[in-house]
Write a protein that holds these residues in place. Structure first.
Motif, PDB file in Angstrom:
ATOM      1  N   ALA A   9       7.996   1.573 -10.294  1.00 41.92           N
ATOM      2  CA  ALA A   9       8.859   1.532  -9.111  1.00 41.92           C
ATOM      3  C   ALA A   9       8.504   0.351  -8.215  1.00 41.92           C
ATOM      4  CB  ALA A   9       8.749   2.841  -8.338  1.00 41.92           C
ATOM      5  N   VAL A  10       7.217   0.049  -8.108  1.00 42.78           N
ATOM      6  CA  VAL A  10       6.802  -1.095  -7.288  1.00 42.78           C
ATOM      7  C   VAL A  10       7.279  -2.395  -7.923  1.00 42.78           C
ATOM      8  CG1 VAL A  10       4.820  -2.280  -6.288  1.00 42.78           C
ATOM      9  CG2 VAL A  10       4.836   0.213  -6.436  1.00 42.78           C
ATOM     10  N   VAL A  15       0.831  -1.208   0.000  1.00 42.98           N
ATOM     11  CA  VAL A  15       0.000   0.000   0.000  1.00 42.98           C
ATOM     12  C   VAL A  15       0.862   1.253   0.000  1.00 42.98           C
ATOM     13  CG1 VAL A  15      -1.661   1.313   1.350  1.00 42.98           C
ATOM     14  CG2 VAL A  15      -1.965  -1.149   1.063  1.00 42.98           C
ATOM     15  N   VAL A  16       1.866   1.264   0.848  1.00 47.93           N
ATOM     16  CA  VAL A  16       2.741   2.441   0.909  1.00 47.93           C
ATOM     17  C   VAL A  16       3.506   2.614  -0.399  1.00 47.93           C
ATOM     18  CG1 VAL A  16       4.663   3.493   2.128  1.00 47.93           C
ATOM     19  CG2 VAL A  16       2.911   2.277   3.404  1.00 47.93           C
ATOM     20  N   ALA A  17       4.020   1.498  -0.950  1.00 50.80           N
ATOM     21  CA  ALA A  17       4.755   1.589  -2.215  1.00 50.80           C
ATOM     22  C   ALA A  17       3.870   2.122  -3.327  1.00 50.80           C
ATOM     23  CB  ALA A  17       5.301   0.205  -2.589  1.00 50.80           C
ATOM     24  N   TRP A  18       2.590   1.794  -3.294  1.00 52.14           N
ATOM     25  CA  TRP A  18       1.671   2.282  -4.310  1.00 52.14           C
ATOM     26  C   TRP A  18       1.418   3.783  -4.180  1.00 52.14           C
ATOM     27  CZ3 TRP A  18      -0.108  -2.382  -6.630  1.00 52.14           C
ATOM     28  CH2 TRP A  18      -0.760  -2.203  -7.844  1.00 52.14           C
ATOM     29  N   ARG A  19       1.537   4.325  -2.965  1.00 49.60           N
ATOM     30  CA  ARG A  19       1.199   5.730  -2.728  1.00 49.60           C
ATOM     31  C   ARG A  19       2.396   6.668  -2.891  1.00 49.60           C
ATOM     32  NH1 ARG A  19      -3.363   6.624   0.389  1.00 49.60           N
ATOM     33  NH2 ARG A  19      -2.835   8.815   0.046  1.00 49.60           N
ATOM     34  N   VAL A  20       3.612   6.156  -2.688  1.00 52.53           N
ATOM     35  CA  VAL A  20       4.791   7.014  -2.783  1.00 52.53           C
ATOM     36  C   VAL A  20       5.453   6.811  -4.133  1.00 52.53           C
ATOM     37  CG1 VAL A  20       5.126   7.034  -0.297  1.00 52.53           C
ATOM     38  CG2 VAL A  20       6.249   5.281  -1.654  1.00 52.53           C
ATOM     39  N   VAL A  52      10.425  -3.650  -1.723  1.00 51.53           N
ATOM     40  CA  VAL A  52      11.393  -4.652  -1.259  1.00 51.53           C
ATOM     41  C   VAL A  52      10.978  -5.213   0.099  1.00 51.53           C
ATOM     42  CG1 VAL A  52      13.769  -4.938  -0.451  1.00 51.53           C
ATOM     43  CG2 VAL A  52      13.321  -3.726  -2.579  1.00 51.53           C
ATOM     44  N   VAL A  53      10.545  -4.322   0.996  1.00 55.77           N
ATOM     45  CA  VAL A  53      10.076  -4.780   2.312  1.00 55.77           C
ATOM     46  C   VAL A  53       8.856  -5.682   2.167  1.00 55.77           C
ATOM     47  CG1 VAL A  53       9.104  -4.010   4.496  1.00 55.77           C
ATOM     48  CG2 VAL A  53      11.046  -2.796   3.503  1.00 55.77           C
ATOM     49  N   GLY A  91       9.413   6.988  -6.538  1.00 59.46           N
ATOM     50  CA  GLY A  91      10.881   6.965  -6.552  1.00 59.46           C
ATOM     51  C   GLY A  91      11.487   5.877  -5.689  1.00 59.46           C
ATOM     52  N   ALA A  92      12.587   6.242  -5.045  1.00 63.21           N
ATOM     53  CA  ALA A  92      13.327   5.260  -4.244  1.00 63.21           C
ATOM     54  C   ALA A  92      12.521   4.760  -3.059  1.00 63.21           C
ATOM     55  CB  ALA A  92      14.645   5.880  -3.762  1.00 63.21           C
ATOM     56  N   TRP A  93      11.630   5.620  -2.511  1.00 59.46           N
ATOM     57  CA  TRP A  93      10.809   5.162  -1.384  1.00 59.46           C
ATOM     58  C   TRP A  93       9.863   4.055  -1.817  1.00 59.46           C
ATOM     59  CZ3 TRP A  93      12.454   6.330   3.168  1.00 59.46           C
ATOM     60  CH2 TRP A  93      13.140   7.515   3.376  1.00 59.46           C
TER      61      TRP A  93
END
Length: 809
Positions: free
Chosen positions: A349-350, A284-289, A299-300, A291-293
């Motif tokens: 990025a995801v 969920v976080v990867a979908w919302r942010v 990865v997490v 670039g590298a974040w």
């Protein structure tokens, strides 16, 4: 015109005006510099304070340089920080030590009043525009609220939930208070980030109050981190967002590793659910942010999913297959993002983060699986020709399945995320998959317990397939955009794997003589075929040809050993290989495989020489036959420069070994076999090239023939050797004088003089013994006087002699 000044007078006037202009310009520049300093000092003062501080500023400028060493902002920050710190220390001392005569309630009331005043002062300071001072007082007020909570705990006495329960309630109330305070007064920047930090404690302290275990702590931290992430995604304040992201990283950074550790220990379903929740949060976080974040969160998420899936499979599969479960779960994100619909839906990025995490986790799985696979050929090293087949390895099937799974993912090319990886990355993945497939193909027949002959046949088929890949690598890189540039890489990988597989099958074939011969003969045919079919890849043709030569040498050696020959007769048989390679090199002189084949054959010849060292007679035979092969090779003009000297050395070495075997100690027997061929070669070279000097043509041969005899003559008391050596040296000297050659003249004359001195030495010793002791020094002094008197004439004569010798050939 007479009233005009003269040129000299006019020049004086012009110089005077220029000097005045320079002085005026210097004064104006000085004034300009001072005005700039004054303006900068006024700009650094707060608004409205310039007129009030004018005289003081002027005085300061008069006492030192304008502006000082520290800026006004820096001075203000240091003063405020020091003041706030001192007030906080004073409040802490009041709370801990300086109770005085006040009771518990009175002390708490005083501290509460001070806190209320401290919370109200920043509001007034903000209205006056003193934001920095307001921030300092606000930070002090927040620290005082913590002291108030402590004082209330001391006043209220023990709680039913204990100190941890009170701390949890106090942390929640302080978090709410600070958040409300920060929202009420938006001009203060510290309260809201401080509230985020304080918000990490209530649930954690509550779990501690109720004696929660490690899993409960992990769940609480994950829930807290979820709240932090939600806050960070919603707020606009940079400070609050930074505090929330930092807090989320700390809480989830403890919760997920704790769940992974519990999963590895077989903690049941609870850590699996924890990890799945963490994976969902990461996605969920990867979908919302961006670039590298986004990559880091993906990865997490992939790592948490792998740990969760492996922990879930741990409960239903046998213990040996747990690693396969982890590898399968690691490969699932790669397969998922490689699918067509997923590629269109999942952000780039995801996808990149998921693929990179899966690659790393599958690599870890390979690090565990491959050593188990390599153990199979190591454990099956047999006793040479014992006839006993080593037992098949057990327990390698999980490693086989893991290697096949990873190899399939690598072969698909999904391990490279879209938009990343330069040319050749997919080719490298295919090459790794090829190596894994070859290793599995070598291990599976052994693990399956197939008969020994079938195992050897399968291994030889693997070698043939890998050589086929080296010859036709386009089948490995088919469908890849880097197919053209990666074909050579795939060919090199196939040939390297073939060499490794050939070494393994050679070791496996050492069980019986027949198996060894069949394996080596098959390898000769396979590598020779690869060399013929190598096409335009010159390195492949050359390397395959060298492999065929090595296998042929092994076949000859194994055949001789199987026939019962000792090692020195096997050495003689091995000379068949360099002889064959010499002839083959003559036919392939324009081919890329010609020179490598000859060098490999020469290496086999060196092995033959080493094997025959234990028997001098056979060693002489091997050296002589090797010299014949080298001489035959030297007949080719392009090999004369290297093979000619090698042949001469081998022949001489063979002669020396034979002489030593016959117990010959006469040095001329060792020197003449070297000197005579060297002189013949020198004469032929000088005849072909008249510009060759006598030292190059005859120097090595004459030195090899005369020097050993001279050394022996000086230690020999008999008259025969000095006489014969003197005659030979005289002949060499006369030949040099006849044909005007430096090397024979100098070497022959020098040896002749030394032989004469050797013969006269006894008589000289007798004469010296009879003469008085003062006579040698007197003669030496007289000689020095004579030489000094005729120095110039002797130098002229020596110069003419040197020129005469220099005109010789």
């Amino acid at each position: 015109m007479d009233s005009l000044p003269s040129p000299a007078q006019e020049l004086v006037l012009v110089d005077r005006e220029l000097a005045q202009l320079d002085a005026r310009r210097a004064m104006l520049l000085t004034r300009r510099t001072w005005l700039l300093h004054v303006l900068r000092g006024e700009a650094a003062q707060p608004a409205g304070a310039a007129s009030a501080a004018g005289p003081v500023a002027g005085g300061a400028a008069a006492w030192g340089r304008p502006g000082g060493e520290a800026s006004a902002w820096g001075v203000r920050t240091v003063l405020l920080a020091l003041g706030g710190a001192l007030l906080a220390i004073a409040a802490l001392a009041f709370t801990l030590v300086s109770w005085g005569a006040l009771g518990i309630g009175g002390r708490t009331a005083v501290l509460g009043v001070v806190t209320a005043v401290a919370l109200g002062v920043p509001v007034a300071l903000l209205r006056r525009g003193l934001s920095a001072t307001a921030e300092t007082v606000a930070a002090l007020a927040l620290a005082l609220t913590v002291l108030d909570a402590w004082a209330l705990y001391l006043v209220s006495g023990p709680w039913a939930w204990g100190a941890s329960g009170y701390a949890a309630v106090a942390a929640a109330l302080l978090c709410a208070l600070w958040a409300g305070y920060g929202l009420a007064f938006r001009g203060l920047r510290a309260p809201l980030p401080a509230a985020v930090v304080m918000g990490q404690l209530p649930f954690l302290l509550g779990v501690s109050a109720f004696d929660g275990d490690g899993q409960a702590v992990a769940w609480v931290l994950l829930a807290t981190g979820t709240g932090d992430v939600s806050l960070a995604l919603r707020v606009r304040s940079v400070a609050v967002r930074a505090a929330a992201w930092a807090a989320a990283g700390m809480t989830t950074g403890y919760a997920l590793p704790a769940g992974f550790e519990a999963s590895l220990r077989g903690g049941g379903v609870e850590p699996v659910l924890l990890l799945l929740a963490g994976a969902a949060l990461g996605v969920v976080v990867a979908w919302r942010v961006e670039g590298a974040w986004a990559v880091a969160c993906a990865v997490v998420a992939a790592s948490a999913w792998t740990a969760a899936g492996g922990g879930l499979l741990r409960a239903v599969v046998p213990g040996a297959w747990v690693g396969v479960g982890y590898v399968a779960c690691a490969a699932l994100p790669v397969v998922a993002v490689a699918a067509g619909p997923a590629v269109r839906v999942v952000p780039e990025a995801v996808r990149r983060g998921l693929v990179w995490a899966s690659d790393g986790l599958m690599g870890v799985g390979l690090l565990v699986a491959v050593p188990h696979l390599l153990r199979v050929p190591v454990e099956r090293v047999p006793d040479v020709w014992s006839g006993a087949v080593p037992a098949g390895s057990v327990g390698v099937w999980p490693a086989v399945v893991a290697a096949l799974l990873v190899g399939g993912v690598l072969a698909s090319g999904a391990v490279v995320p879209a938009g990343s990886g330069g040319p050749g990355v997919r080719v490298a993945a295919r090459c790794v998959a090829l190596g894994l497939g070859a290793l599995v193909a070598l291990v599976v027949p052994v693990a399956a317990g197939l008969p020994y002959g079938v195992v050897l046949a399968v291994h030889l088929l693997v070698v043939a397939a890998l050589l086929g890949v080296a010859v036709r690598p386009r089948y490995v890189v088919a469908g890849l955009p880097e197919a053209v540039t990666g074909a050579d890489v795939a060919a090199a990988a196939g040939f390297g794997c073939a060499v490794v597989a050939a070494s393994a099958v050679t070791v496996s074939g050492l069980v019986t003589e027949a198996a060894t011969l069949v394996v080596l003969g098959s390898l000769v045919a396979l590598f020779a075929g690869a060399s013929v079919a190598g096409g335009s890849r010159r390195w492949l043709r050359a390397s395959s040809a060298c492999g065929a030569v090595v296998a042929a040498a092994g076949f000859v050696g194994a055949a001789g050993a199987a026939a019962g020959w000792p090692a020195y007769w096997v050495a003689v048989a091995l000379l068949v290989v360099p002889g064959a390679t010499a002839g083959l090199g003559a036919r392939l002189r324009r081919d890329a495989a010609g020179a490598p084949v000859e060098w490999t054959g020469a290496a086999v010849g060196a092995v033959a020489v080493a094997l025959s060292v234990g028997r001098p007679g056979v060693l002489a035979l091997v050296l002589g036959l090797s010299g014949v092969i080298a001489a035959g090779t030297a007949a080719r003009p392009e090999r004369l420069r290297v093979a000619g000297p090698v042949a001469a050395v081998l022949f001489v070495a063979a002669a020396w070994v034979r002489l030593a075997l016959w117990e010959v100690t006469v040095p001329e027997a060792y020197a003449l076999p070297v000197a005579v061929p060297a002189l013949v070669v020198g004469a032929l070279r000088r005849r072909r090239d008249a510009g060759t000097g006598s030292w190059v043509a005859y120097g090595p041969g004459l030195g090899a023939g005369l020097v050993p005899s001279l050394c022996a003559a000086w230690g020999d008391a008999g008259p025969l050797r000095p006489l014969l050596l003197g005659v030979v040296a005289l002949g060499v000297t006369l030949a040099g004088a006849r044909w005007r050659l430096q090397a024979p003249l100098v070497l022959g004359g020098g040896v002749l003089v030394l032989v004469a001195l050797h013969e006269l030495a006894p008589y000289v010793a007798q004469v010296v013994g009879v003469l008085p002791r003062w006579l040698p020094p007197a003669l030496a002094g007289l000689l020095l006087l004579v030489v000094g008197a005729t120095y110039e004439r002797r130098l002229r004569e020596l110069r003419r002699l040197r020129e005469a010798v220099g005109r010789m050939g």
